[in-house]
Motif scaffolding. Structure first.
Motif, PDB file in Angstrom:
ATOM      1  N   THR A 102       0.839  -1.194   0.000  1.00  0.00           N
ATOM      2  CA  THR A 102       0.000   0.000   0.000  1.00  0.00           C
ATOM      3  C   THR A 102       0.879   1.251   0.000  1.00  0.00           C
ATOM      4  OG1 THR A 102      -0.101   0.116   2.416  1.00  0.00           O
ATOM      5  CG2 THR A 102      -1.778  -1.221   1.319  1.00  0.00           C
ATOM      6  N   SER A 103       0.266   2.391  -0.282  1.00  0.00           N
ATOM      7  CA  SER A 103       0.999   3.650  -0.262  1.00  0.00           C
ATOM      8  C   SER A 103       1.384   4.010   1.171  1.00  0.00           C
ATOM      9  CB  SER A 103       0.153   4.766  -0.860  1.00  0.00           C
ATOM     10  OG  SER A 103      -0.938   5.063   0.001  1.00  0.00           O
ATOM     11  N   LEU A 104       2.351   4.915   1.312  1.00  0.00           N
ATOM     12  CA  LEU A 104       2.758   5.362   2.633  1.00  0.00           C
ATOM     13  C   LEU A 104       1.584   5.977   3.383  1.00  0.00           C
ATOM     14  CD1 LEU A 104       6.198   7.070   1.815  1.00  0.00           C
ATOM     15  CD2 LEU A 104       5.774   4.698   2.490  1.00  0.00           C
ATOM     16  N   ALA A 105       0.833   6.806   2.697  1.00  0.00           N
ATOM     17  CA  ALA A 105      -0.299   7.486   3.333  1.00  0.00           C
ATOM     18  C   ALA A 105      -1.345   6.485   3.802  1.00  0.00           C
ATOM     19  CB  ALA A 105      -0.911   8.494   2.365  1.00  0.00           C
ATOM     20  N   GLU A 106      -1.636   5.493   2.964  1.00  0.00           N
ATOM     21  CA  GLU A 106      -2.655   4.506   3.339  1.00  0.00           C
ATOM     22  C   GLU A 106      -2.180   3.657   4.515  1.00  0.00           C
ATOM     23  OE1 GLU A 106      -5.232   0.823   1.355  1.00  0.00           O
ATOM     24  OE2 GLU A 106      -3.913   2.056   0.093  1.00  0.00           O
ATOM     25  N   ALA A 107      -0.898   3.310   4.522  1.00  0.00           N
ATOM     26  CA  ALA A 107      -0.369   2.506   5.621  1.00  0.00           C
ATOM     27  C   ALA A 107      -0.443   3.271   6.942  1.00  0.00           C
ATOM     28  CB  ALA A 107       1.065   2.090   5.324  1.00  0.00           C
ATOM     29  N   LEU A 108      -0.075   4.556   6.917  1.00  0.00           N
ATOM     30  CA  LEU A 108      -0.146   5.353   8.147  1.00  0.00           C
ATOM     31  C   LEU A 108      -1.581   5.522   8.620  1.00  0.00           C
ATOM     32  CD1 LEU A 108       2.545   8.131   7.554  1.00  0.00           C
ATOM     33  CD2 LEU A 108       2.706   6.102   9.008  1.00  0.00           C
ATOM     34  N   GLN A 109      -2.498   5.652   7.683  1.00  0.00           N
ATOM     35  CA  GLN A 109      -3.908   5.760   8.062  1.00  0.00           C
ATOM     36  C   GLN A 109      -4.395   4.458   8.688  1.00  0.00           C
ATOM     37  OE1 GLN A 109      -6.736   6.364   4.838  1.00  0.00           O
ATOM     38  NE2 GLN A 109      -8.060   7.528   6.196  1.00  0.00           N
ATOM     39  N   THR A 110      -3.995   3.347   8.124  1.00  0.00           N
ATOM     40  CA  THR A 110      -4.421   2.049   8.629  1.00  0.00           C
ATOM     41  C   THR A 110      -3.980   1.835  10.071  1.00  0.00           C
ATOM     42  OG1 THR A 110      -4.388   1.065   6.415  1.00  0.00           O
ATOM     43  CG2 THR A 110      -4.259  -0.450   8.283  1.00  0.00           C
ATOM     44  N   VAL A 111      -2.757   2.279  10.397  1.00  0.00           N
ATOM     45  CA  VAL A 111      -2.249   2.057  11.757  1.00  0.00           C
ATOM     46  C   VAL A 111      -2.540   3.234  12.684  1.00  0.00           C
ATOM     47  CG1 VAL A 111      -0.439   0.503  10.929  1.00  0.00           C
ATOM     48  CG2 VAL A 111       0.072   2.945  11.258  1.00  0.00           C
TER      49      VAL A 111
END
Length: 201
Positions: A102-111
């Motif tokens: 996933t993108s960096l932004a999506e990964a940070l949102q997920t966690v």
């Protein structure tokens, strides 16, 4: 893909911590390693990661792996550079491991760290640091996750996050081996197997 171990013995410095380990883990399955401190749970993960040599027996992924990275090892230390921002830390790991997830932004949102991307990672709480370490699993796709105490320092919401991450990985056909003292409950109980390690007496 499946992970097999046959009569596997693990240890450090020539000292055997656990032997005669047997398991077979198919895709979409999670193996939880249970047992008291010092029985070889972390050492087993290090052995499966290729960091520590086995002291006996064998293990393998089948079918024969392709020429590509196959696993993530997430140890009990978060490996965060405190003077880099949250986003820069994650970008470093994505560049190192390959930005195949996933993108960096999506990964940070997920966690749950999407609003902290510009913050120096040294200011994160222990639980937030753990969430950042878990985000590395998302930005680089690899079929086998080896997780050492993945819920360490996390609150109840963080425990649910770990369960959700494992759920999604298993649903995509991934494999997980996790050493933990905490309850980890993927949605499908049939996807979970437990290996209780008693160590050597």
């Amino acid at each position: 893909m499946a992970l097999h171990a046959h009569a596997l013995a693990v240890g450090r410095g020539g000292l055997v911590l656990a032997d005669a380990l047997q398991f077979e883990l198919a895709n979409g399955k999670c193996l939880l390693l249970r047992g008291p401190n010092g029985v070889g749970k972390s050492t087993l993960l290090l052995t499966l990661a290729g960091i520590v040599a086995p002291l006996g027996g064998s293990f393998a992924l089948s079918p024969a792996p392709e020429d590509r990275p196959l696993l993530h090892y997430c140890g009990h230390r978060n490996a965060i550079k405190p003077r880099l921002s949250v986003l820069e830390n994650l970008a470093f790991w994505a560049a190192l491991n390959g930005p195949t997830g996933t993108s960096l932004a999506e990964a940070l949102q997920t966690v749950g760290l999407d609003e902290l991307g510009g913050l120096d990672a040294g200011y994160l709480s222990a639980g937030q640091g753990r969430r950042l370490a878990l985000a590395r699993l998302l930005v680089s796709a690899r079929p086998l996750w080896l997780l050492d105490e993945p819920t360490a320092a996390l609150d109840s919401n963080g425990h649910e996050l770990v369960g959700a991450l494992i759920d999604a990985h298993l649903a995509a056909g991934g494999l997980v081996v996790a050493a933990t003292h905490d309850p980890i409950t993927p949605t499908d109980p049939n996807s979970v197997e437990t290996l209780v390690m008693a160590g050597l007496r």
